[in-house]
Scaffold this motif. Structure first.
Motif, PDB file in Angstrom:
ATOM      1  N   ASP A 218       0.678  -1.621   0.408  1.00  0.00           N
ATOM      2  CA  ASP A 218      -0.383  -0.072  -0.036  1.00  0.00           C
ATOM      3  C   ASP A 218       0.808   1.438   0.145  1.00  0.00           C
ATOM      4  N   ARG A 219       2.462   0.726  -0.602  1.00  0.00           N
ATOM      5  CA  ARG A 219       3.154   1.891  -0.097  1.00  0.00           C
ATOM      6  C   ARG A 219       3.856   2.897  -2.191  1.00  0.00           C
ATOM      7  N   LEU A 220       4.278   3.542  -1.910  1.00  0.00           N
ATOM      8  CA  LEU A 220       4.966   3.873  -2.708  1.00  0.00           C
ATOM      9  C   LEU A 220       6.326   3.897  -2.846  1.00  0.00           C
ATOM     10  N   ALA A 221       6.627   3.541  -3.540  1.00  0.00           N
ATOM     11  CA  ALA A 221       8.839   3.570  -3.198  1.00  0.00           C
ATOM     12  C   ALA A 221       9.217   4.093  -4.420  1.00  0.00           C
ATOM     13  N   PHE A 222       9.869   5.298  -3.876  1.00  0.00           N
ATOM     14  CA  PHE A 222      10.753   6.173  -5.231  1.00  0.00           C
ATOM     15  C   PHE A 222      12.951   6.156  -4.836  1.00  0.00           C
ATOM     16  N   SER A 223      13.299   6.076  -5.221  1.00  0.00           N
ATOM     17  CA  SER A 223      14.522   7.039  -5.339  1.00  0.00           C
ATOM     18  C   SER A 223      14.762   8.268  -5.920  1.00  0.00           C
ATOM     19  N   LEU A 224      15.833   9.071  -5.648  1.00  0.00           N
ATOM     20  CA  LEU A 224      15.953  10.170  -6.248  1.00  0.00           C
ATOM     21  C   LEU A 224      17.497   9.666  -6.525  1.00  0.00           C
ATOM     22  N   ARG A 225      17.242  10.645  -8.268  1.00  0.00           N
ATOM     23  CA  ARG A 225      19.174  10.730  -8.984  1.00  0.00           C
ATOM     24  C   ARG A 225      20.244  11.231  -7.676  1.00  0.00           C
ATOM     25  N   GLU A 226      19.375  12.188  -6.817  1.00  0.00           N
ATOM     26  CA  GLU A 226      20.786  11.986  -5.342  1.00  0.00           C
ATOM     27  C   GLU A 226      21.607  11.490  -5.113  1.00  0.00           C
ATOM     28  N   GLY A 227      20.306  10.166  -4.814  1.00  0.00           N
ATOM     29  CA  GLY A 227      20.220   8.979  -4.349  1.00  0.00           C
ATOM     30  C   GLY A 227      19.116   8.934  -2.185  1.00  0.00           C
ATOM     31  N   GLY A 228      19.265   7.765  -2.217  1.00  0.00           N
ATOM     32  CA  GLY A 228      18.302   7.696  -1.498  1.00  0.00           C
ATOM     33  C   GLY A 228      16.943   7.465  -1.976  1.00  0.00           C
ATOM     34  N   VAL A 229      16.096   5.762  -1.406  1.00  0.00           N
ATOM     35  CA  VAL A 229      15.457   5.772  -0.954  1.00  0.00           C
ATOM     36  C   VAL A 229      13.997   5.845  -0.223  1.00  0.00           C
ATOM     37  N   PHE A 230      12.770   5.752  -0.568  1.00  0.00           N
ATOM     38  CA  PHE A 230      11.849   6.818   0.585  1.00  0.00           C
ATOM     39  C   PHE A 230      10.962   6.226  -0.004  1.00  0.00           C
ATOM     40  N   THR A 231       9.465   6.051   1.121  1.00  0.00           N
ATOM     41  CA  THR A 231       8.423   5.479   0.616  1.00  0.00           C
ATOM     42  C   THR A 231       7.223   6.659   1.701  1.00  0.00           C
ATOM     43  N   VAL A 232       6.400   6.213   0.159  1.00  0.00           N
ATOM     44  CA  VAL A 232       4.903   7.427   1.270  1.00  0.00           C
ATOM     45  C   VAL A 232       3.461   6.483   1.174  1.00  0.00           C
ATOM     46  N   PRO A 233       2.470   6.490   1.216  1.00  0.00           N
ATOM     47  CA  PRO A 233       1.221   5.768   1.459  1.00  0.00           C
ATOM     48  C   PRO A 233       0.919   6.269  -0.228  1.00  0.00           C
ATOM     49  N   LEU A 234       0.092   4.671  -0.596  1.00  0.00           N
ATOM     50  CA  LEU A 234      -0.365   5.181  -1.638  1.00  0.00           C
ATOM     51  C   LEU A 234      -1.403   6.102  -1.894  1.00  0.00           C
ATOM     52  N   ASP A 235      -1.567   6.730  -0.535  1.00  0.00           N
ATOM     53  CA  ASP A 235      -3.451   7.554  -1.093  1.00  0.00           C
ATOM     54  C   ASP A 235      -2.541   8.881  -0.053  1.00  0.00           C
ATOM     55  N   GLY A 236      -0.933   8.924  -0.186  1.00  0.00           N
ATOM     56  CA  GLY A 236      -0.629  10.706   0.706  1.00  0.00           C
ATOM     57  C   GLY A 236      -0.332   9.801   2.090  1.00  0.00           C
ATOM     58  N   GLY A 237       0.446  10.907   2.352  1.00  0.00           N
ATOM     59  CA  GLY A 237       1.312  11.349   3.917  1.00  0.00           C
ATOM     60  C   GLY A 237       2.604  10.688   3.672  1.00  0.00           C
ATOM     61  N   ALA A 238       2.813  10.764   4.748  1.00  0.00           N
ATOM     62  CA  ALA A 238       4.245  11.033   4.798  1.00  0.00           C
ATOM     63  C   ALA A 238       5.421  10.235   4.453  1.00  0.00           C
ATOM     64  N   VAL A 239       6.402  11.374   4.019  1.00  0.00           N
ATOM     65  CA  VAL A 239       7.650  10.552   2.937  1.00  0.00           C
ATOM     66  C   VAL A 239       8.851  10.126   4.659  1.00  0.00           C
ATOM     67  N   GLU A 240       9.245   8.718   4.443  1.00  0.00           N
ATOM     68  CA  GLU A 240       9.634   8.208   5.035  1.00  0.00           C
ATOM     69  C   GLU A 240      11.004   6.926   4.493  1.00  0.00           C
ATOM     70  N   PRO A 241      12.210   7.897   4.859  1.00  0.00           N
ATOM     71  CA  PRO A 241      13.333   6.942   4.076  1.00  0.00           C
ATOM     72  C   PRO A 241      13.758   5.501   4.218  1.00  0.00           C
ATOM     73  N   VAL A 242      13.969   4.767   4.064  1.00  0.00           N
ATOM     74  CA  VAL A 242      13.641   3.314   3.976  1.00  0.00           C
ATOM     75  C   VAL A 242      15.443   3.122   4.877  1.00  0.00           C
ATOM     76  N   ALA A 243      15.327   2.636   6.131  1.00  0.00           N
ATOM     77  CA  ALA A 243      16.358   2.301   6.635  1.00  0.00           C
ATOM     78  C   ALA A 243      17.650   1.816   6.022  1.00  0.00           C
ATOM     79  N   GLY A 244      19.148   2.421   5.704  1.00  0.00           N
ATOM     80  CA  GLY A 244      20.094   1.483   5.126  1.00  0.00           C
ATOM     81  C   GLY A 244      20.262   1.706   4.182  1.00  0.00           C
ATOM     82  N   ALA A 245      19.631   2.653   3.539  1.00  0.00           N
ATOM     83  CA  ALA A 245      18.920   2.843   1.868  1.00  0.00           C
ATOM     84  C   ALA A 245      19.539   3.969   1.346  1.00  0.00           C
TER      85      ALA A 245
END
Length: 400
Positions: A218-245
């Protein structure tokens, strides 16, 4: 740009087949500075003089990095000489279960670009209102030839859509605002069955250029060109960094790694991998003097110090010489495109696992003009290119 990369580009462009409209004469200088975002949405202007990156990648089940049962076997050793000196049968004859042809123009649709598979028999098409500027996405049924609009896409000047992915009954994509001094990425979704596009609200602005998306439950995972992987609920909400990524990029979810797709000569793309669901880590074996090494979940490819192209498993085993270099790694850990002899010129799709190859059918249009279909790392399945009045569609996931 190093002498070796220039050599690979000259070789590729000198023998590759036609694919895209003429590109600017100085386009080769863009390799070092164009972002991954730009490459994702401007496929016709990727590397140099119309080398086109086709979204390839991997969706095969993986139990552990370096131990995929479909990886290269010592019992299957392709012959580079045979591959380079004969003209194979067409891709449609070699892999009939994986190849379709669809009209290059469809009634009622603007100019379109195939962007991926919604399911095994349904293609995702993006239409353009102007060059690189999406105005809608459609579903195209490969069996019936029918299509329907999924949703309209409206973006202001300097904002571009990219990164389409499917999951949870939705099409999800990102828009990247390149107008300001710092890129800003936003996320959108629409029902696969069709409907209005809605924003996936984030509690803070996502600064940076979006790199890759994946739907994870139920989450969208994304990474940034600058580096870093994050998730956010598909229905919207807080952006959270993925541990160790931190500093990582999505390769094929749940595998993330570093460095990502923008590497310099001395770096090794995705040498480090992390499975964010299990915590498993993998560091690919790379020897001194090897350059432009790209690693997938199971297999790495690159060039030795003497420029000999190779592939091997991440643990260093089952190394073999490739027929030719691959600029962006092996798609699905097993596919690359290789040049065909002149005449007739053109390219073939080559399978490292089985040693089979299939003629892609494109031919150089005229002396001094050359284009290439170049596969790349990723989790996609689609290879698509125009051929006459049709698009050739290849589903790499269907090649066994």
């Amino acid at each position: 740009m190093s002498d070796h990369l220039e050599e690979v580009l000259r070789s590729t462009l000198g023998h590759a087949s036609e694919l895209a409209p003429h590109a600017p004469s100085d386009l080769s200088t863009h390799i070092a500075r164009r972002s991954r975002v730009r490459r994702m949405r401007a496929q016709a202007l990727v590397a140099a003089a119309a080398v086109v990156v086709i979204a390839g990648g991997a969706a095969m089940a993986v139990r552990g990095a370096g131990h995929d049962p479909t990886a290269v076997s010592p019992s299957v050793t392709p012959s580079p000489t045979a591959t380079e000196t004969r003209i194979p049968a067409s891709v449609a004859k070699v892999w009939p279960e994986a190849v379709w042809k669809i009209p290059a123009k469809l009634p009622g649709l603007r100019k379109f670009q195939p962007r991926g598979f919604i399911d095994d028999r349904t293609l995702l098409l993006e239409t353009w209102e102007s060059f690189e500027k999406a105005d809608a996405i459609y579903a195209y049924d490969l069996d019936s030839g029918r299509n329907y609009k999924i949703t309209n896409i409206r973006t202001p000047k300097g904002v571009f859509a990219s990164g389409y992915t499917v999951g949870g009954g939705r099409i999800v994509w990102q828009t990247i605002d390149e107008a300001g001094a710092e890129q800003v990425t936003s996320f959108w979704s629409a029902p696969v069955t069709g409907g209005k596009a809605t924003a996936i609200a984030t509690e803070r602005v996502v600064k940076g250029g979006g790199d890759k998306l994946a739907v994870a439950g139920d989450r969208l995972a994304f990474s940034l060109r600058e580096g870093g992987v994050f998730t956010v609920p598909l229905d919207g909400g807080a952006v959270e960094p993925v541990a160790g990524a931190a500093g990582h990029h999505i390769l094929r979810w749940p595998w993330v790694g570093a460095p990502g797709r923008d590497i310099s000569e001395g770096e090794r793309g995705f040498q480090e991998l992390l499975n964010v669901e299990t915590g498993e880590r993998s560091r690919a074996v790379i020897h001194p003097g090897e350059r432009y090494v790209w690693c997938g979940v199971t297999t790495c490819s690159g060039s030795k110090a003497d420029h000999t192209p190779f592939s091997r498993l991440r643990d260093g085993s089952q190394e073999r010489r490739l027929p030719q270099s691959s600029l962006f790694g092996l798609a699905r850990d097993r596919f690359l495109t290789v040049r065909l002899p002149n005449p007739p010129g053109g390219q073939a799709l080559y399978d490292v696992v089985t040693g089979k190859s299939g003629d892609l059918g494109r031919r150089p249009p005229a002396k001094g003009q050359s284009y290439a279909i170049e596969l790349s790392l990723g989790d996609g399945r689609l290879v698509a290119y125009p051929l006459g009045n049709e698009y050739v569609i290849i589903d790499l996931a269907k090649i066994r």
